[in-house]
Design a protein around this motif. Structure first.
Motif, PDB file in Angstrom:
ATOM      1  N   GLY A 274       1.465   6.445  -6.864  1.00 49.93           N
ATOM      2  CA  GLY A 274       0.200   6.978  -7.378  1.00 49.93           C
ATOM      3  C   GLY A 274      -0.538   6.006  -8.269  1.00 49.93           C
ATOM      4  O   GLY A 274      -1.219   6.413  -9.221  1.00 49.93           O
TER       5      GLY A 274
ATOM      6  N   SER B   7      -3.678   7.391 -12.645  1.00 50.02           N
ATOM      7  CA  SER B   7      -2.710   6.323 -12.370  1.00 50.02           C
ATOM      8  C   SER B   7      -2.220   5.692 -13.670  1.00 50.02           C
ATOM      9  O   SER B   7      -2.623   6.057 -14.780  1.00 50.02           O
ATOM     10  CB  SER B   7      -3.363   5.248 -11.501  1.00 50.02           C
ATOM     11  OG  SER B   7      -4.483   4.693 -12.178  1.00 50.02           O
TER      12      SER B   7
ATOM     13  N   SER C 155      -9.629  10.703  -4.487  1.00 50.60           N
ATOM     14  CA  SER C 155      -9.081  10.643  -5.845  1.00 50.60           C
ATOM     15  C   SER C 155      -8.816   9.211  -6.293  1.00 50.60           C
ATOM     16  O   SER C 155      -8.087   8.990  -7.264  1.00 50.60           O
ATOM     17  CB  SER C 155      -7.766  11.438  -5.901  1.00 50.60           C
ATOM     18  OG  SER C 155      -6.821  10.903  -4.975  1.00 50.60           O
ATOM     19  N   LEU C 156      -9.425   8.233  -5.591  1.00 55.16           N
ATOM     20  CA  LEU C 156      -9.201   6.838  -5.941  1.00 55.16           C
ATOM     21  C   LEU C 156      -9.780   6.514  -7.312  1.00 55.16           C
ATOM     22  O   LEU C 156     -10.784   7.097  -7.733  1.00 55.16           O
ATOM     23  CB  LEU C 156      -9.826   5.914  -4.890  1.00 55.16           C
ATOM     24  CG  LEU C 156      -9.105   5.783  -3.548  1.00 55.16           C
ATOM     25  CD1 LEU C 156      -9.884   4.859  -2.620  1.00 55.16           C
ATOM     26  CD2 LEU C 156      -7.685   5.253  -3.736  1.00 55.16           C
TER      27      LEU C 156
ATOM     28  N   CYS D 131       0.830  -1.214   0.000  1.00 58.17           N
ATOM     29  CA  CYS D 131       0.000   0.000   0.000  1.00 58.17           C
ATOM     30  C   CYS D 131       0.860   1.258   0.000  1.00 58.17           C
ATOM     31  O   CYS D 131       0.547   2.238  -0.699  1.00 58.17           O
ATOM     32  CB  CYS D 131      -0.935  -0.013   1.208  1.00 58.17           C
ATOM     33  SG  CYS D 131      -2.235  -1.264   1.130  1.00 58.17           S
ATOM     34  N   ILE D 132       1.939   1.245   0.784  1.00 62.24           N
ATOM     35  CA  ILE D 132       2.817   2.417   0.837  1.00 62.24           C
ATOM     36  C   ILE D 132       3.454   2.668  -0.525  1.00 62.24           C
ATOM     37  O   ILE D 132       3.476   3.800  -1.036  1.00 62.24           O
ATOM     38  CB  ILE D 132       3.888   2.230   1.920  1.00 62.24           C
ATOM     39  CG1 ILE D 132       3.242   2.242   3.319  1.00 62.24           C
ATOM     40  CG2 ILE D 132       4.955   3.316   1.821  1.00 62.24           C
ATOM     41  CD1 ILE D 132       4.204   1.924   4.439  1.00 62.24           C
TER      42      ILE D 132
ATOM     43  N   ALA E 144       2.361   1.622  -3.495  1.00 66.07           N
ATOM     44  CA  ALA E 144       1.337   2.000  -4.467  1.00 66.07           C
ATOM     45  C   ALA E 144       0.916   3.452  -4.277  1.00 66.07           C
ATOM     46  O   ALA E 144       0.664   4.175  -5.254  1.00 66.07           O
ATOM     47  CB  ALA E 144       0.124   1.076  -4.326  1.00 66.07           C
ATOM     48  N   HIS E 145       0.865   3.902  -3.018  1.00 67.96           N
ATOM     49  CA  HIS E 145       0.498   5.295  -2.754  1.00 67.96           C
ATOM     50  C   HIS E 145       1.590   6.259  -3.239  1.00 67.96           C
ATOM     51  O   HIS E 145       1.295   7.290  -3.856  1.00 67.96           O
ATOM     52  CB  HIS E 145       0.259   5.488  -1.253  1.00 67.96           C
ATOM     53  CG  HIS E 145      -0.024   6.903  -0.868  1.00 67.96           C
ATOM     54  ND1 HIS E 145      -1.215   7.540  -1.180  1.00 67.96           N
ATOM     55  CD2 HIS E 145       0.735   7.825  -0.202  1.00 67.96           C
ATOM     56  CE1 HIS E 145      -1.184   8.777  -0.725  1.00 67.96           C
ATOM     57  NE2 HIS E 145      -0.014   8.981  -0.126  1.00 67.96           N
ATOM     58  N   ILE E 146       2.837   5.891  -2.982  1.00 68.14           N
ATOM     59  CA  ILE E 146       3.942   6.748  -3.425  1.00 68.14           C
ATOM     60  C   ILE E 146       3.991   6.830  -4.957  1.00 68.14           C
ATOM     61  O   ILE E 146       4.201   7.905  -5.535  1.00 68.14           O
ATOM     62  CB  ILE E 146       5.284   6.218  -2.870  1.00 68.14           C
ATOM     63  CG1 ILE E 146       5.306   6.359  -1.336  1.00 68.14           C
ATOM     64  CG2 ILE E 146       6.458   6.963  -3.488  1.00 68.14           C
ATOM     65  CD1 ILE E 146       6.516   5.724  -0.687  1.00 68.14           C
TER      66      ILE E 146
ATOM     67  N   TYR F  64      -3.159   4.032  -7.649  1.00 73.67           N
ATOM     68  CA  TYR F  64      -4.596   3.876  -7.474  1.00 73.67           C
ATOM     69  C   TYR F  64      -5.363   5.195  -7.613  1.00 73.67           C
ATOM     70  O   TYR F  64      -6.536   5.267  -7.278  1.00 73.67           O
ATOM     71  CB  TYR F  64      -4.906   3.251  -6.118  1.00 73.67           C
ATOM     72  CG  TYR F  64      -4.499   1.799  -6.018  1.00 73.67           C
ATOM     73  CD1 TYR F  64      -4.273   1.054  -7.164  1.00 73.67           C
ATOM     74  CD2 TYR F  64      -4.350   1.174  -4.794  1.00 73.67           C
ATOM     75  CE1 TYR F  64      -3.893  -0.272  -7.098  1.00 73.67           C
ATOM     76  CE2 TYR F  64      -3.978  -0.155  -4.704  1.00 73.67           C
ATOM     77  CZ  TYR F  64      -3.747  -0.873  -5.868  1.00 73.67           C
ATOM     78  OH  TYR F  64      -3.384  -2.201  -5.790  1.00 73.67           O
ATOM     79  N   THR F  65      -4.724   6.232  -8.087  1.00 74.50           N
ATOM     80  CA  THR F  65      -5.408   7.496  -8.305  1.00 74.50           C
ATOM     81  C   THR F  65      -6.048   7.516  -9.689  1.00 74.50           C
ATOM     82  O   THR F  65      -5.796   6.629 -10.524  1.00 74.50           O
ATOM     83  CB  THR F  65      -4.430   8.668  -8.169  1.00 74.50           C
ATOM     84  OG1 THR F  65      -3.401   8.535  -9.163  1.00 74.50           O
ATOM     85  CG2 THR F  65      -3.798   8.684  -6.790  1.00 74.50           C
TER      86      THR F  65
END
Length: 604
Positions: free
Chosen positions: A234, A240, A551-552, A227-228, A230-232, A236-237
């Protein structure tokens, strides 16, 4: 009396207790003693000799008559206190009377043995009732087959309503004995009590529990890292990486939905066992081969640890800029490995359970040609909650079989018309299979309720069809049609959930708005469950309001909604099987009495 009780008795003799179980006078002649010993032999008892002051007393405690045990203990202690009173003189106060601690300890052992024998006898009586009902049904089936008559329904209705069949006094007595034993002889420890009451039970190994905890920790650590990253990156935005979200994310979401469903099934098994719902008998599982809840949890944690680990490594390569066809093939290879494990012919990794699952899937796909049994109907209902999984599986099969992963053309399977039509067909298949199961049961049994149930799945297919049409043409007319058809289908499904599948909302019941027979003691839980089922049934509203969480990416939102539907289905499963266990709601069994042969130690 048990051997332990006899060996712990003091050396001098206890008085003989005959068939009546009452305390007699000390024998004064050898002939009288031999006559009493003969009586004990005829009674089937075991004679023991213990010390009682300076007298010789002999007791015989039959091993299968707990009443005599308690009577003997009461009279033994009463006689001891009476003899002390006589020796102390009439002028002494009764406060000086006392009971020897050794005799109290002996009495406790005898009472414990009596409760064990009583519990065992009640278990035999319960089995006796079940076997007689089963034999009666088999005789009627044979009679109908030989004579070509329909006598079973007539006679069975009378026998099922008889006191012999409907009385639950034996079960309540067993629960009372269980409660007394736990409170007075096991210090509140249920497991310790079961070692005495059910000594032949097998304790499960702690190795499975250890690995469940190990893989749960590994999964949590890998998932947080994934998750970390994927968030960094981007991923799942809404802006993306489109290739990743279209090709790799469906693999992760598909596995997540599947093992979430399997995890909830493990929770169902745990609750069914705790509430004594005999799911093994209802599903016709082989007791020695069916999955226990610890096995299910082990499969889920192990599989998800492997999946998250592989997807974490794959995401790391994507973030570092590797985009070759070999990297893009990693999610597909992971899916292929699990499919190969599912059909693996070697006797490893729960082969009997895997093959049973494949046979059930075969029966569902070829529904009109196979007689519908409980496990087939139950699994087909699970598939109705896994439409997003089936659509992801269809898309991934198209993506990798057509070699689109080599060119990263993730839109190929949505542009080609026959692949797009196949994706829509997959959305209807689970409802079609259930409709065909209802039609087959109506053909076999002639019950009009199956046609009514078929209408529920037809309404679900109509709702799914209007949603597909609205996706292609977002006009106000199609939106109105989606709202109307989906609302009718939801009301239809809620009625069937509450009244037919769960057996609730009975106006003439002794439990207001519930049914007569309930397993859970807290009645408010049923009302909370109905409210939760109502809320989760309204997930189709996302088609109308198109919710976005920050923003998912919209795919993540759809996954969350799909997970809520899986949770609703896992919640539905418990009450559906509870109703089947109590009332034979689906008429899959001949009688509503089922044996409860639990071989594992029940834990708090």
């Amino acid at each position: 009396m048990t051997k332990e009780t006899m060996s712990s008795c003091p050396a001098p003799a206890l008085k003989k207790l005959g068939d009546s179980g009452r305390l007699g006078r000390p024998p004064r002649e050898e002939a009288a003693g031999s006559r009493l010993r003969s009586t004990a032999a005829l009674a089937g008892g075991r004679a023991v000799t213990c010390g009682l002051q300076s007298r010789s007393v002999r007791i015989s405690i039959p091993v299968t008559t707990p009443t005599r045990t308690v009577t003997a203990i009461r009279e033994l202690l009463f006689d001891d206190m009476l003899s002390q009173s006589r020796r102390s003189g009439s002028g002494r106060s009764a406060e000086k009377l006392s009971v020897n601690k050794k005799k109290v300890h002996q009495a406790e052992k005898m009472i414990r043995g009596a409760l064990v024998e009583l519990y065992k006898g009640l278990g035999y009586l319960k089995t006796y009732r079940s076997l007689n009902m089963m034999a009666f049904v088999k005789i009627l089936k044979k009679f109908d087959k030989v004579t070509a008559k329909e006598a079973q329904s007539i006679y069975l209705k009378v026998v099922e309503s008889s006191y012999f069949n409907v009385s639950d006094k034996v079960i309540r007595l067993m629960d009372d004995v269980d409660e007394l034993f736990v409170r007075h002889f096991a210090e509140g420890d249920k497991r310790k009590a079961m070692k005495y009451l059910k000594p032949n039970q097998r304790e499960e190994s702690h190795t499975t529990t250890f690995f469940i905890g190990l893989f749960t920790g590994g999964f949590a650590a890998l998932f947080i890292g994934y998750c970390i990253m994927a968030h960094i990156a981007g991923m799942y935005t809404q802006q993306s990486n489109k290739v990743y979200m279209a090709t790799s994310y469906p693999v992760l979401s598909m596995f997540s939905l599947f093992f979430l469903h399997l995890f909830l099934y493990g929770c169902n098994i745990f609750m069914w066992r705790k509430t004594r719902i005999n799911y093994t008998f209802i599903f016709e599982f082989t007791p020695t081969k069916e999955l226990k809840y610890r096995d299910v949890f082990l499969i889920c944690t192990t599989s998800m640890t492997i999946i998250i680990g592989v997807m974490f490594a794959h995401l790391t390569l994507i973030v570092k800029g590797y985009s070759s066809s070999a990297v893009q093939a990693i999610p597909g290879a992971l899916l292929l490995v699990f499919l190969l494990i599912l059909v693996c012919p070697f006797n490893i990794l729960y082969r009997s359970c895997r093959y049973h699952f494949l046979r059930v899937i075969r029966n569902i796909i070829l529904t009109p040609f196979y007689k519908v049994v409980m496990v087939d109907f139950f699994m087909a209902d699970q598939l109705c909650s896994q439409v997003p999984l089936l659509r992801s599986l269809e898309y991934l099969a198209c993506y990798y079989i057509s070699s689109s992963y080599k060119t990263q053309d993730y839109g190929y399977c949505t542009r080609v018309k026959h692949f797009r039509d196949l994706a829509y067909a997959v959305s209807f298949l689970p409802y079609y299979w259930r409709a065909m199961q209802c039609a087959r049961r109506w053909f076999d049994e002639g019950d009009i309720n199956h046609i009514v149930n078929l209408g529920k799945y037809v309404s679900a297919m109509l709702a799914a069809g209007t949603k597909v049409a609205y996706e292609n043409d977002s006009s106000a007319g199609w939106l109105s049609l989606v709202v109307i058809v989906s609302s009718v289908a939801t009301i239809y499904q809620l009625y069937w959930d509450f009244v037919k599948d769960w057996g609730l909302l009975q106006f003439n019941s002794k439990n207001p708005w519930l049914r007569n027979d309930l397993i859970l003691k807290q009645k408010y839980i049923y009302f909370l469950s109905m409210g939760l089922n109502l809320v989760l049934r309204l997930a189709w509203l996302q088609t109308v309001i198109h919710p976005n969480i920050g923003s998912l990416d919209s795919r993540v939102t759809l996954f969350i909604l799909a997970a809520l539907e899986v949770i609703r289905r896992g919640h539905w499963n418990f009450y559906r099987l509870e109703n089947e266990h109590l009332n034979n709601a689906g008429k899959f069994r001949a009688v509503k009495v089922v044996p409860l042969p639990f071989h594992e130690v029940e834990e708090d």
